[in-house]
Design a protein around this motif. Structure first.
Motif, mmCIF file in Angstrom:
data_model
loop_
_atom_site.group_PDB
_atom_site.id
_atom_site.type_symbol
_atom_site.label_atom_id
_atom_site.label_comp_id
_atom_site.label_asym_id
_atom_site.label_seq_id
_atom_site.Cartn_x
_atom_site.Cartn_y
_atom_site.Cartn_z
ATOM 1 N N VAL A 42 0.845 -1.191 0.000
ATOM 2 C CA VAL A 42 0.000 0.000 0.000
ATOM 3 C C VAL A 42 0.885 1.247 0.000
ATOM 4 C CG1 VAL A 42 -0.161 0.021 2.516
ATOM 5 C CG2 VAL A 42 -1.913 1.150 1.187
ATOM 6 N N THR A 43 0.431 2.285 -0.681
ATOM 7 C CA THR A 43 1.202 3.518 -0.741
ATOM 8 C C THR A 43 1.026 4.348 0.527
ATOM 9 O OG1 THR A 43 -0.611 4.686 -1.831
ATOM 10 C CG2 THR A 43 1.039 3.671 -3.249
ATOM 11 N N VAL A 44 2.050 5.110 0.873
ATOM 12 C CA VAL A 44 1.987 6.036 1.997
ATOM 13 C C VAL A 44 1.462 7.374 1.478
ATOM 14 C CG1 VAL A 44 3.323 7.229 3.775
ATOM 15 C CG2 VAL A 44 3.949 4.903 3.103
ATOM 16 N N PRO A 45 0.300 7.822 1.939
ATOM 17 C CA PRO A 45 -0.247 9.094 1.441
ATOM 18 C C PRO A 45 0.749 10.228 1.647
ATOM 19 C CG PRO A 45 -1.831 7.956 2.856
ATOM 20 C CD PRO A 45 -0.537 7.221 2.989
ATOM 21 N N ASP A 46 1.013 11.006 0.601
ATOM 22 C CA ASP A 46 1.973 12.099 0.689
ATOM 23 C C ASP A 46 1.567 13.214 -0.275
ATOM 24 O OD1 ASP A 46 4.156 13.787 0.847
ATOM 25 O OD2 ASP A 46 5.619 12.162 0.976
ATOM 26 N N PRO A 47 0.836 14.221 0.215
ATOM 27 C CA PRO A 47 0.386 15.307 -0.654
ATOM 28 C C PRO A 47 1.538 16.093 -1.277
ATOM 29 C CG PRO A 47 -0.032 15.823 1.662
ATOM 30 C CD PRO A 47 0.375 14.388 1.604
ATOM 31 N N ARG A 48 2.732 15.990 -0.688
ATOM 32 C CA ARG A 48 3.889 16.702 -1.262
ATOM 33 C C ARG A 48 4.241 16.141 -2.633
ATOM 34 N NH1 ARG A 48 7.666 15.688 3.925
ATOM 35 N NH2 ARG A 48 7.102 13.594 3.216
ATOM 36 N N ILE A 49 4.212 14.819 -2.752
ATOM 37 C CA ILE A 49 4.510 14.193 -4.038
ATOM 38 C C ILE A 49 3.427 14.528 -5.053
ATOM 39 C CG2 ILE A 49 4.601 11.944 -5.213
ATOM 40 C CD1 ILE A 49 7.200 12.657 -3.993
ATOM 41 N N THR A 50 2.172 14.523 -4.603
ATOM 42 C CA THR A 50 1.059 14.868 -5.487
ATOM 43 C C THR A 50 1.240 16.273 -6.043
ATOM 44 O OG1 THR A 50 -0.391 13.481 -4.133
ATOM 45 C CG2 THR A 50 -1.457 15.019 -5.653
ATOM 46 N N LYS A 51 1.633 17.218 -5.170
ATOM 47 C CA LYS A 51 1.836 18.610 -5.604
ATOM 48 C C LYS A 51 3.026 18.733 -6.549
ATOM 49 C CE LYS A 51 1.181 23.029 -5.735
ATOM 50 N NZ LYS A 51 0.006 23.583 -6.439
ATOM 51 N N LEU A 52 4.128 18.060 -6.240
ATOM 52 C CA LEU A 52 5.309 18.125 -7.117
ATOM 53 C C LEU A 52 4.999 17.548 -8.491
ATOM 54 C CD1 LEU A 52 8.132 17.163 -4.579
ATOM 55 C CD2 LEU A 52 7.709 19.411 -5.600
ATOM 56 N N VAL A 62 5.946 8.217 -8.028
ATOM 57 C CA VAL A 62 6.124 7.036 -7.192
ATOM 58 C C VAL A 62 6.073 7.440 -5.718
ATOM 59 C CG1 VAL A 62 7.595 5.062 -6.632
ATOM 60 C CG2 VAL A 62 7.616 6.007 -8.958
ATOM 61 N N TYR A 63 5.102 6.876 -5.001
ATOM 62 C CA TYR A 63 4.969 7.131 -3.567
ATOM 63 C C TYR A 63 5.747 6.075 -2.780
ATOM 64 C CZ TYR A 63 1.097 10.253 -4.809
ATOM 65 O OH TYR A 63 0.333 11.271 -5.333
ATOM 66 N N ALA A 64 6.058 6.395 -1.526
ATOM 67 C CA ALA A 64 6.633 5.388 -0.629
ATOM 68 C C ALA A 64 5.582 4.308 -0.375
ATOM 69 C CB ALA A 64 7.059 6.034 0.687
ATOM 70 N N ALA A 320 25.044 17.216 -2.078
ATOM 71 C CA ALA A 320 23.604 17.160 -2.304
ATOM 72 C C ALA A 320 23.053 18.578 -2.393
ATOM 73 C CB ALA A 320 22.918 16.411 -1.164
ATOM 74 N N GLU A 321 22.410 18.885 -3.506
ATOM 75 C CA GLU A 321 21.713 20.159 -3.638
ATOM 76 C C GLU A 321 20.311 19.960 -3.062
ATOM 77 O OE1 GLU A 321 21.879 21.110 -7.774
ATOM 78 O OE2 GLU A 321 23.898 21.939 -7.631
ATOM 79 N N THR A 322 20.006 20.682 -1.997
ATOM 80 C CA THR A 322 18.826 20.373 -1.195
ATOM 81 C C THR A 322 17.982 21.606 -0.905
ATOM 82 O OG1 THR A 322 20.151 18.684 -0.074
ATOM 83 C CG2 THR A 322 18.072 19.280 0.951
ATOM 84 N N ILE A 323 16.673 21.403 -0.941
ATOM 85 C CA ILE A 323 15.753 22.438 -0.490
ATOM 86 C C ILE A 323 14.607 21.762 0.262
ATOM 87 C CG2 ILE A 323 14.495 22.424 -2.702
ATOM 88 C CD1 ILE A 323 13.845 25.393 -2.187
ATOM 89 N N ALA A 324 14.217 22.331 1.385
ATOM 90 C CA ALA A 324 13.090 21.790 2.145
ATOM 91 C C ALA A 324 11.799 22.036 1.369
ATOM 92 C CB ALA A 324 13.014 22.461 3.511
ATOM 93 N N TYR A 325 10.909 21.043 1.374
ATOM 94 C CA TYR A 325 9.645 21.181 0.631
ATOM 95 C C TYR A 325 8.891 22.442 1.045
ATOM 96 C CZ TYR A 325 4.918 20.364 -1.039
ATOM 97 O OH TYR A 325 3.697 20.516 -1.656
ATOM 98 N N ASP A 326 8.810 22.719 2.349
ATOM 99 C CA ASP A 326 8.073 23.886 2.835
ATOM 100 C C ASP A 326 8.651 25.182 2.285
ATOM 101 O OD1 ASP A 326 6.450 22.189 4.236
ATOM 102 O OD2 ASP A 326 7.414 22.538 6.185
ATOM 103 N N LYS A 327 9.970 25.252 2.184
ATOM 104 C CA LYS A 327 10.615 26.458 1.636
ATOM 105 C C LYS A 327 10.332 26.591 0.137
ATOM 106 C CE LYS A 327 12.678 28.076 5.310
ATOM 107 N NZ LYS A 327 12.289 29.384 5.885
#
Length: 365
Positions: A42-52, A62-64, A320-327
C-alpha cells in the motif's frame, strides 16, 4: 517494510487487509480462514509528491510503500502448537512490526472465539503467546550459551543479558519495554528476533456507532490505556467502513468521509502511524521524468540516502543540492526564487537528511 496484521480469529484482520490492499483476501466467519499469510503493498499518502507531480507534470510518480502481511488468527496455546500456532508465530518473526487488531464492537452474527467481547483479555491472550514463544527461544539460547560461557568471556556477558531478558519476560513484560545499559546490549537483543521486541500498533476495530463516539467507547478506552502503558500507538478504525470505501475513487471517498464527519480515513492514519512506528522519513526527488518519495531511516546521512537511488550515487558522492519542501512551497515552487532567497543549499557527506528534503545528488565515479 513489512508489517504483520495479527489478532484473535474473527476480529477483522482480513477485512482490514482487504480494505488496505483491495487484494480480496478471504474474510469468513470461522477461525483459521487465513492459513498462508496474504501479502499486500500500500502507498503512503503524501500530498507533497502529489503537488510536485502537478508542478513538474511528471511522466511518472512514485509514492513510498509499506508491505502488510495478513497473518492467521492466533489462539490460546499457539506457542504450544494450538491452531497451527507455531507456523503462524513463524510468520510474525518475518515482519518488522506488528499491527494488532482488537475487536471493539458487539455483533451477535460474528462469533468471538472466546464467546464474549473483552479487548483486555484478547490483548493478553496474544501477548502471552508471543511471550511464551520468546521464552522458549531464550531457553534454548541460554542452554547453548552456558556451554560456551565456561571458556569465553564474551559469552558470559551474553549469558547475563539473556538471563535478564528471560526474567523480565517471566514477569509478563514485553521485551520492547525493557531498558538496556547501552546500545550494544539493545542491538544484541534485537538480533535474537524476539516477537515481543517488535514495535506494535494496536488497531481498535469498531462499528460505525463506535467510530462516531469513540471517546466514550469503553472497549476503545481499554485498548488505548494498554497502548499508553506499553508506549505503543492506538489507531481507531471501522474496518467495515474502510472496506466499503476501498472501491471508491478519491472524490467519492472524500465525499463519503465528509458525510461521516471524518477528515482522514482510518487506513491513512494506520499507514502514517506504521511509517512513523519504524522511524522512517521520506526525501523527495522531482523533475519532468519522475517525482518520487524515497524511504530512509531517520538520521540517515546524505551519501547513504543517495545510495537508495543507486549505489554509484553513494560511492561517488560529491554533494547534495537540497531544499526543504516547505521552503520550496513558500516561493511558489520556483527554483529561481528559491536560489535568490538562499533556500537552495549545498550539503556535504555529514549532512543528516530531513523529512521532505527535495534533493539532487551530484556524484562522480
Amino acid at each position: 517494510m513489512k508489517l504483520g496484521i495479527v489478532g484473535l480469529p474473527n476480529v477483522g484482520k482480513s477485512t482490514l487487509f482487504n480494505a488496505i490492499t483491495k487484494a480480496g483476501a478471504e474474510a469468513a466467519n470461522y477461525p483459521f480462514c487465513t492459513i498462508e499469510p496474504n501479502i499486500g503493498i500500500v502507498t503512503v499518502p503524501d500530498p507533497r509528491i502529489t503537488k510536485l507531480h502537478e508542478v513538474y507534470n511528471s511522466k511518472r510518480t512514485v509514492y513510498a510503500t509499506i508491505e502488510f502481511c495478513d497473518i492467521a488468527g492466533l489462539v490460546k496455546g499457539a506457542s504450544k502448537g494450538e491452531g497451527l500456532g507455531n507456523k503462524f508465530l513463524g510468520h510474525i518473526r518475518e515482519v518488522e512490526a506488528i499491527v494488532h487488531v482488537v475487536r471493539c464492537f458487539e455483533n451477535d452474527n460474528i462469533v468471538h472465539v472466546d464467546g464474549r467481547i473483552n479487548p483486555v483479555s484478547d490483548i493478553d491472550t496474544i501477548n502471552t503467546e508471543l511471550l511464551l514463544s520468546d521464552m522458549e527461544i531464550l531457553e534454548r539460547r541460554i542452554a547453548k550459551t552456558e556451554k560456551s560461557a565456561k571458556f569465553d568471556k564474551s559469552s558470559r556477558a551474553e549469558l547475563d543479558i539473556l538471563n535478564r531478558v528471560y526474567d523480565w519476560l517471566s514477569e509478563g513484560n514485553n521485551a520492547r519495554a525493557m531498558e538496556f545499559d547501552d546500545e550494544e546490549e539493545e542491538d544484541f537483543v534485537k538480533s535474537i528476533g524476539l516477537l515481543s521486541y517488535k514495535p506494535i500498533i494496536y488497531v481498535a476495530n469498531v462499528d460505525e456507532d463506535g467510530l462516531a463516539d469513540q471517546e466514550n467507547n469503553p472497549y476503545v478506552m481499554a485498548v488505548t490505556d494498554i497502548a499508553e502503558k506499553e508506549g505503543a500507538q492506538c489507531v481507531v478504525i471501522c474496518c467495515e467502513i474502510e472496506a466499503e470505501m476501498a472501491d471508491l475513487d478519491d472524490d467519492e471517498k472524500a465525499e463519503f468521509l465528509e458525510d461521516l464527519g471524518i477528515e482522514e480515513s482510518g487506513l491513512d492514519k494506520l499507514v502514517k502511524a506504521s511509517y512513523a512506528l519504524l522511524d522512517l522519513i521520506s526525501f523527495l526527488t522531482a523533475g519532468e521524468d519522475e517525482c518520487r518519495a524515497w524511504t530512509i531511516k531517520r538520521g540517515t546521512k546524505a551519501p547513504k540516502a543517495a545510495g537508495k537511488i543507486h549505489t554509484d550515487f553513494e560511492r561517488g558522492f560529491i554533494r547534495a543540492e537540497t531544499i526543504a519542501y516547505d521552503k520550496f512551497a513558500e516561493v511558489g515552487f520556483s527554483m529561481a526564487q528559491a536560489k535568490e532567497k538562499g533556500f537552495l543549499r549545498s550539503e556535504g557527506k555529514e549532512y543528516v537528511m530531513k523529512d521532505g528534503d527535495i534533493v539532487n545528488f551530484l556524484f562522480n565515479v
